[in-house]
Scaffold this active site. Structure first.
Site, PDB file in Angstrom:
ATOM      1  N   CYS A 291      12.034  -2.623 -11.728  1.00  0.00           N
ATOM      2  CA  CYS A 291      11.073  -2.485 -12.821  1.00  0.00           C
ATOM      3  C   CYS A 291      10.214  -1.230 -12.736  1.00  0.00           C
ATOM      4  CB  CYS A 291      10.234  -3.754 -12.939  1.00  0.00           C
ATOM      5  SG  CYS A 291       9.539  -3.926 -14.605  1.00  0.00           S
TER       6      CYS A 291
ATOM      7  N   LYS B  70      10.881  -3.564  -3.644  1.00  0.00           N
ATOM      8  CA  LYS B  70      10.215  -2.695  -4.629  1.00  0.00           C
ATOM      9  C   LYS B  70       9.147  -1.817  -3.964  1.00  0.00           C
ATOM     10  CE  LYS B  70       7.958  -3.320  -9.186  1.00  0.00           C
ATOM     11  NZ  LYS B  70       7.592  -4.368 -10.170  1.00  0.00           N
TER      12      LYS B  70
ATOM     13  N   GLU C 190      14.185  -8.965 -12.454  1.00  0.00           N
ATOM     14  CA  GLU C 190      13.217  -9.082 -11.355  1.00  0.00           C
ATOM     15  C   GLU C 190      12.705 -10.539 -11.338  1.00  0.00           C
ATOM     16  OE1 GLU C 190       9.776  -6.767 -12.403  1.00  0.00           O
ATOM     17  OE2 GLU C 190       8.916  -6.832 -10.381  1.00  0.00           O
TER      18      GLU C 190
HETATM   19  C1  ACM Z   1       6.797  -4.574 -13.608  1.00  0.00           C
HETATM   20  O1  ACM Z   1       6.966  -3.725 -12.735  1.00  0.00           O
HETATM   21  N1  ACM Z   1       7.281  -5.780 -13.509  1.00  0.00           N
HETATM   22  C2  ACM Z   1       6.026  -4.234 -14.816  1.00  0.00           C
END
Ligand code: ACM
Length: 260
Positions: A142, A109, A38
């Protein structure tokens, strides 16, 4: 299929240097698909929306997508990697999917973690699959791991493999991804970063990038502290077998009438 990850240690804000670092790490490695962390070229800890916007790029069209596409052509591999994306003044924590023949698509995301809520918009694209080297590949980023519905949705849509660019700060994710793989019978490639960022608070990124198979085996797991690249061979047929026993199918046995 050969899949791998890059575990890097970006310097916050030094996009070009971090891109060069990833290209150097990839030298001598080959795979059908590489997953990168990410926000792999910008670093993670943005202070606010203004700062994330200052480093966000168009996808496609921005420097990072173009550089990754050039690398993908050079090494003849697909690449899935996280970056801040700008679209009409909105900034998303996104992942780009690109390959030897050019840009393919992106994911934004959907579950933002902690201070990310002050820096990004929530993802607004569907959880979709990408055709990559004969595999159906879903993408999540993530903290999406903490919501089992994310991996489940990708698996129900037919994912063989989940590409999971990450910047992990919570200790449980590497183990939890074993469960995500078991409960969906999919492969997962989690690409994490290492190092510390100390901008607003000290964040220690835990590394341990890994590839997990549909039986929950860790095929490879990287260290907690070092930049590393690893590639493993996987058999996609394993992910396409959804029977646990001759009488138990992991999706058909679901009792949706009992769930909310
Ligand atoms: C995250 O979602 N980077 C902890």
């Amino acid at each position: 299929m050969r899949v791998g990850f890059v575990q890097n240690k970006p310097i916050f804000g030094n996009v070009l240097e971090n891109l060069e670092g990833v290209e150097a790490l990839l030298k001598g490695h080959s795979a059908d698909l590489f997953v990168l962390p990410e926000l792999f070229a910008t670093g993670y800890q943005f202070k606010d929306f203004e700062e994330s916007r200052s480093l966000a790029e168009q996808v496609p069209g921005g420097v990072t997508t173009s550089a990754l596409t050039a690398i993908a052509k050079k090494i003849d591999a697909y690449i899935i990697a996280g970056l801040p994306e700008i679209d009409e003044n909105k900034v998303y924590n996104s992942a780009v999917v690109t390959g030897p023949n050019g840009y393919i698509g992106k994911y934004r995301k959907i579950h933002l973690f902690d201070t990310e809520k002050a820096c990004f918009q929530k993802g607004d694209l569907p959880l979709q699959l990408f055709d990559i080297a004969g595999a159906k590949v879903g993408v999540m980023i993530c903290f999406d791991w903490r919501f089992p519905e994310t991996a489940r949705t990708l698996a129900l849509r037919g994912a063989d493999l989940i590409a999971h660019p990450s910047n992990l700060v919570l200790a449980h994710c590497p183990q939890a991804m074993i469960t995500r793989c078991l409960e969906n019978r999919v492969f997962a490639v989690t690409a994490d970063r290492v190092g510390i960022e100390d901008r607003m608070e000290s964040l220690n990124f835990i590394g341990q990038s890994q590839v997990v198979d549909p039986d929950g085996n860790i095929l490879i797991r990287a260290s907690k502290t070092e930049e590393e690249v690893h590639v493993v061979e996987i058999d996609l047929e394993k992910a396409r077998e959804k029977f646990l026993t001759s009488k138990n199918h992991i999706f058909k046995d679901r009792r949706e009438d009992f769930y909310c």
